[in-house]
Write an enzyme that holds these catalytic residues in place. Structure first.
Site, short mmCIF file in Angstrom:
data_model
loop_
_atom_site.label_atom_id
_atom_site.label_comp_id
_atom_site.label_asym_id
_atom_site.label_seq_id
_atom_site.Cartn_x
_atom_site.Cartn_y
_atom_site.Cartn_z
N HIS A 8 35.32 -63.06 -16.01
CA HIS A 8 34.26 -63.14 -17.01
C HIS A 8 34.39 -62.01 -18.04
CE1 HIS A 8 32.16 -59.64 -15.42
NE2 HIS A 8 32.46 -60.12 -14.21
N GLU A 82 30.85 -63.04 -7.00
CA GLU A 82 31.52 -61.75 -6.78
C GLU A 82 31.12 -61.15 -5.43
OE1 GLU A 82 33.91 -59.93 -6.85
OE2 GLU A 82 33.90 -58.77 -8.70
#
Length: 187
Positions: A8, A82
């Site tokens: 990202h 994550e």
């Protein structure tokens, strides 16, 4: 089948070197530009769909890229979230190391769990999109350690907005590039 892993774009916490893990921190303007830059590296041809982690920084990166590439924005996968840094989230790495050396304890998710989730996500994506080329927007730690498990050695840090490629052209998953560069095996 080809998979393109994109970390990202940048968040304010990335810029300040805070561990954000599973905390849902949005992209900043630099991160939005990085999402567009990743399109150039990924290439405009040959991608069928883009999927992501459900965290907003990954999802927005995927939305920006899907629109620019003109491809389908697929669903999000919880397996791509994550690493959970537990009590260390919001701290710098240096601060967290004082409390939990080697990132163990404090509710920090073990790396084995991160890799298992990452490998499971690849299996789910391959089953949902057989024979398709899938771009996957997720996070640095899950990309680094999942791809390391396929490469057979620890890969370097994964940069925001960078692309890593792997494929199964010879019947098993092989990592082909990391951080926008062809993979060079250690000597």
């Amino acid at each position: 089948m080809k998979l393109g892993f994109i970390r990202h774009g940048q968040t304010d916490w990335n810029a300040q070197d805070f561990l954000q893990g599973s905390t849902d921190i949005p992209l900043n303007d630099v991160g939005r530009r990085q999402a567009l830059d990743a399109v150039t590296v990924l290439g405009r041809g040959g991608w069928d769909v883009i999927v992501s982690s459900p965290l907003s920084r990954a999802r927005e990166t995927a939305q920006i890229m899907a629109a620019d590439l003109g491809i389908e924005l697929g669903r999000s996968y919880d397996e791509l979230i994550e690493r959970d840094y537990g009590q260390a989230e919001g701290m710098t790495l240096e601060e967290s190391e004082k409390h939990w050396p080697n990132r163990t304890g404090g509710g920090i998710e073990p790396l084995e769990s991160v890799v298992a989730r990452g490998r499971n996500a690849i299996g789910l994506i391959a089953a949902e999109f057989p024979g398709k080329n899938v771009a996957i927007v997720c996070h640095g730690t899950i990309i680094r350690y999942t791809l390391s498990s396929f490469a057979g050695y620890k890969l370097d840090q994964i940069r925001n907005g960078s692309v890593a490629l792997m494929d199964d052209s010879d019947g098993s998953w092989k990592v082909r590039s990391v951080n926008d560069e062809p993979l060079v095996l250690p000597s």
